[in-house]
Motif scaffolding. Structure first.
Motif, mmCIF file in Angstrom:
data_model
loop_
_atom_site.group_PDB
_atom_site.id
_atom_site.type_symbol
_atom_site.label_atom_id
_atom_site.label_comp_id
_atom_site.label_asym_id
_atom_site.label_seq_id
_atom_site.Cartn_x
_atom_site.Cartn_y
_atom_site.Cartn_z
ATOM 1 N N ARG A 259 0.838 -1.210 0.000
ATOM 2 C CA ARG A 259 0.000 0.000 0.000
ATOM 3 C C ARG A 259 0.870 1.257 0.000
ATOM 4 N NH1 ARG A 259 -3.572 -0.908 -2.745
ATOM 5 N NH2 ARG A 259 -4.119 1.239 -2.360
ATOM 6 N N PHE A 260 1.982 1.221 0.730
ATOM 7 C CA PHE A 260 2.871 2.382 0.758
ATOM 8 C C PHE A 260 3.487 2.641 -0.620
ATOM 9 C CE2 PHE A 260 3.900 1.966 5.591
ATOM 10 C CZ PHE A 260 2.651 2.475 5.879
ATOM 11 N N LYS A 261 3.856 1.570 -1.310
ATOM 12 C CA LYS A 261 4.459 1.750 -2.634
ATOM 13 C C LYS A 261 3.421 2.270 -3.637
ATOM 14 C CE LYS A 261 8.306 0.742 -3.552
ATOM 15 N NZ LYS A 261 9.553 1.550 -3.430
ATOM 16 N N VAL A 262 2.146 1.865 -3.452
ATOM 17 C CA VAL A 262 1.096 2.404 -4.323
ATOM 18 C C VAL A 262 0.964 3.909 -4.102
ATOM 19 C CG1 VAL A 262 -1.403 2.407 -4.765
ATOM 20 C CG2 VAL A 262 -0.192 0.226 -4.515
ATOM 21 N N VAL A 263 1.008 4.329 -2.840
ATOM 22 C CA VAL A 263 0.907 5.766 -2.542
ATOM 23 C C VAL A 263 2.116 6.507 -3.119
ATOM 24 C CG1 VAL A 263 0.910 7.488 -0.696
ATOM 25 C CG2 VAL A 263 -0.493 5.446 -0.477
ATOM 26 N N GLU A 264 3.281 5.889 -3.006
ATOM 27 C CA GLU A 264 4.490 6.506 -3.558
ATOM 28 C C GLU A 264 4.331 6.746 -5.059
ATOM 29 O OE1 GLU A 264 8.980 5.326 -2.783
ATOM 30 O OE2 GLU A 264 8.114 4.031 -4.304
ATOM 31 N N ARG A 265 3.802 5.719 -5.767
ATOM 32 C CA ARG A 265 3.579 5.873 -7.204
ATOM 33 C C ARG A 265 2.626 7.033 -7.473
ATOM 34 N NH1 ARG A 265 0.901 0.783 -9.965
ATOM 35 N NH2 ARG A 265 -0.835 1.466 -8.693
ATOM 36 N N GLU A 266 1.540 7.086 -6.696
ATOM 37 C CA GLU A 266 0.553 8.146 -6.874
ATOM 38 C C GLU A 266 1.180 9.524 -6.605
ATOM 39 O OE1 GLU A 266 -2.353 7.907 -8.137
ATOM 40 O OE2 GLU A 266 -3.149 9.917 -7.705
ATOM 41 N N ALA A 267 1.984 9.600 -5.540
ATOM 42 C CA ALA A 267 2.604 10.893 -5.191
ATOM 43 C C ALA A 267 3.535 11.363 -6.300
ATOM 44 C CB ALA A 267 3.367 10.768 -3.874
#
Lengths: 187, 283
Positions: B84-92
Motif C-alpha cells: 500500500r505504501f508503494k502504491v501511494v508513492e507511485r501516486e505521489a
C-alpha cells in the motif's frame, strides 16, 4: 486510426467507465487467457479473469459487478505481471469492487464485502486493527460464532491475541479521512 | 549506529508478535536503531483498496507523511502495508497535484526482507554467525506482494526470486529448490472463505514436503499465519499431519546469531518448530 491504437470505447459505456477509472487500456486484451491460467483462485470463480475482461468489453455491467470473481480475487498480481499486453488486471478488479459497492447490485459473495466494511469500521473507531475485536464483530454480522474457536483459543494461549486494543491519538485525522470518504460515497 | 524509522503495522502487535520481537532483536544485533513512527495508524490493508481508491490512498499516506518528517528510511515488515505504501508513492510521483494525499514521495520505503538481504548486511551477518544453521533444509516462501508487481517492488527476478535464498545460505542453511516460491496463500480470504485458503495451503505444504523441507521460511505475516495455523485440519496425501514449521526469516537470523530470546519467539508458533530444530542440534 492506425492498427496499433486501442479502440476508443463508446461514450458512457461500462467499458469507458472502467478504462477511465482504472487507467488501464483493457480494450487491447486479445483473450490469450494467460491471466486465467496462472490465477491461483480461478477454480473458485464464476467468471475467469479473461472472461471478466471480455464481459467488460461487451458492456455486461450487471454480470461483472454481480460476480463472485471480483471478491474472490486475492490481489496477488500474478495476472498483472504475466499479461502480454501489460494490462494491470488486479487493478481493474479493485475498480470493479469500488463500482460494485456503489452500484447497489447484490454482491456475488456475501461475506467478503461484509468483512471489508467491518475492517474499515474498526480502523475508523480505533485507528488500528485490533484483531480480536475485528473477528468478533465479523462473527456477530455473519452469525457464525463457532468457526475457528479452537484455533483462536490456541493463539490466545501462545500470546498471539491481545485482549485490549492499543491506544493511539490520531483519531481526528482518521475521522477526517473517513468523513471525506463518506461524502464521496453520497455524491 | 544506523537510524531507521519503523512502521510495525497492526498484525505485528498481535498474531505476528514473534516477527516484531525478532526484528527488534536482529536490528539491535546489527547496530540498527528502530524509531517506531509516532501515532501510526492502519495502512488500510486489503479492505480499503477493495472499497475506495481515495480512502485507501489517504489511510496509507497519513503514515508516510509522518515518516517524511525525518530523513530516515522507513522499515516495513508487513507485505500488505509495504504494498500500500508503494502504491501511494507511485501516486505521489505520478500525480503530485492529488490533494487527497499529504505525502510528497520523499521517503525510502524498505520492505524488511529486502532491507536485511542487502549485500553489506549479508557481509556483516557472515562475521557475526555464532550458530550456522547447518543441516537445516528450508524452502523460501516469498509470497505475492514481496515481489509483485515489479513496477512497485523493483524485484527483477519476480518469478524466481533469489534474495531470501542467498540470505539463508549465508546463515548456513541448505536452501531447496521448489516451484511455489511466489504462489498465493489466499491471504485475508482466510476469514471469509476459509475453504479456499485451506486448499491453497494444502498445496503449498504438500509441495514443501515433496521438496523434503524441514521448514518453510517467509517474511509475510499472512503467509505465516495461514500456513502455520491451518495445518491442524489438513492431512498429507501420504496420511498423517504435515508438521512443517513456518518461520520468519528474522527468527532464523536471530537463531544463527545466537540471540537469547529465540526460544520465546519459537514458542509462539502453532506448528512447533522446536522439535525439528532440536533434532538438528540448533536449539
Amino acid at each position: 486510426m492506425s492498427q496499433n491504437e486501442p479502440v476508443i470505447p463508446k461514450e458512457n459505456s461500462f467499458l469507458a467507465e472502467i478504462v477511465q477509472a482504472s487507467g488501464e487500456t483493457l480494450q487491447v486484451c486479445y483473450q490469450c487467457q494467460k491471466c486465467s491460467a496462472g490465477c491461483p483462485l480461478g477454480d473458485a470463480m464464476d467468471l475467469l479473469p479473461n472472461q471478466v475482461l471480455r464481459h467488460i468489453q461487451y458492456d455486461h455491467r450487471e454480470k461483472v459487478l454481480g460476480s463472485k470473481t471480483i471478491w474472490i480475487c486475492a490481489s496477488c498480481y500474478t495476472c498483472s505481471v504475466r499479461c502480454p499486453n501489460d494490462i494491470d488486471i488486479a487493478r481493474i478488479m479493485d475498480t470493479l469492487r469500488h463500482m460494485a459497492i456503489r452500484s447497489g447490485i447484490t454482491p456475488g459473495e456475501k461475506d467478503i464485502p461484509v468483512f471489508h466494511s467491518v475492517f474499515l469500521d474498526e480502523i475508523k473507531s480505533r485507528g488500528r486493527i485490533h484483531e480480536l475485536s475485528l473477528i468478533l464483530k465479523f462473527k456477530s454480522k455473519t452469525r457464525d460464532f463457532l468457526k475457528d474457536t479452537g484455533i483462536g483459543w490456541k493463539m490466545f494461549r501462545l500470546g498471539k491475541i491481545r485482549l485490549l486494543p492499543s491506544t493511539f491519538s490520531g483519531g481526528k485525522e482518521i475521522k477526517e479521512i473517513f468523513n471525506s470518504f463518506e461524502k464521496g460515497k453520497n455524491r | 549506529m544506523r537510524e531507521v524509522s519503523y512502521y510495525p503495522g497492526c498484525s505485528l502487535h498481535g498474531t505476528a508478535r514473534e516477527y516484531d520481537e525478532s526484528i527488534q532483536a536482529v536490528a539491535s544485533l546489527l547496530h540498527i536503531r528502530l524509531h517506531e513512527l509516532e501515532n501510526w495508524t492502519c495502512c488500510g490493508a486489503s479492505s480499503a483498496h477493495c472499497t475506495d481508491e481515495a480512502l485507501a490512498l489517504a489511510l496509507a499516506a497519513r503514515n508516510l507523511a509522518i515518516a517524511e518528517r525525518s530523513d530516515r528510511e522507513l522499515l516495513v515488515p508487513c507485505v500488505a502495508c509495504y504494498h500500500r505504501f508503494k502504491v501511494v508513492e507511485r501516486e505521489a510521483k505520478e500525480h503530485p497535484q492529488n490533494r487527497t494525499i499529504l505525502y510528497r514521495g520523499n521517503v525510502s520505503i524498505r520492505y524488511a526482507l529486502d532491507f536485511f538481504c542487502e549485500g553489506s548486511t549479508l557481509e556483516e551477518l557472515k562475521t557475526k554467525l555464532v550458530k550456522p544453521l547447518t543441516g537445516l533444509k528450508a524452502v523460501c516462501y516469498y509470497g505475492c506482494l514481496t515481489v509483485r508487481p515489479p513496477k512497485l517492488t523493483s524485484i527483477e527476478d519476480y518469478e524466481n526470486p533469489q534474495h531470501m535464498d542467498r540470505l539463508l545460505e549465508v546463515l548456513g542453511a541448505e536452501v531447496l529448490p521448489w516451484s511455489y516460491k511466489t504462489d498465493c496463500c489466499g491471504a485475508s480470504l482466510v476469514v471469509t472463505r476459509t475453504d479456499l485458503v485451506r486448499k491453497l495451503s494444502q498445496r503449498l505444504l504438500s509441495m514443501a514436503r515433496e521438496a523434503e523441507a524441514d521448514c518453510i521460511v517467509t517474511g509475510c505475516t499472512m503467509c505465516q499465519a495461514n500456513l502455520d495455523t491451518r495445518q491442524e485440519g489438513l492431512k498429507r496425501d501420504a496420511g498423517g499431519k504435515f508438521n512443517l514449521p513456518v518461520l520468519y526469516f528474522t527468527e532464523l537470523i536471530g537463531l544463527a546469531l545466537g540471540h537469547k530470546d529465540v526460544k520465546k519467539w519459537l514458542s509462539r508458533h502453532i506448528t512447533d518448530p522446536v522439535r525439528v530444530l532440536r533434532a538438528k542440534g540448533l536449539v
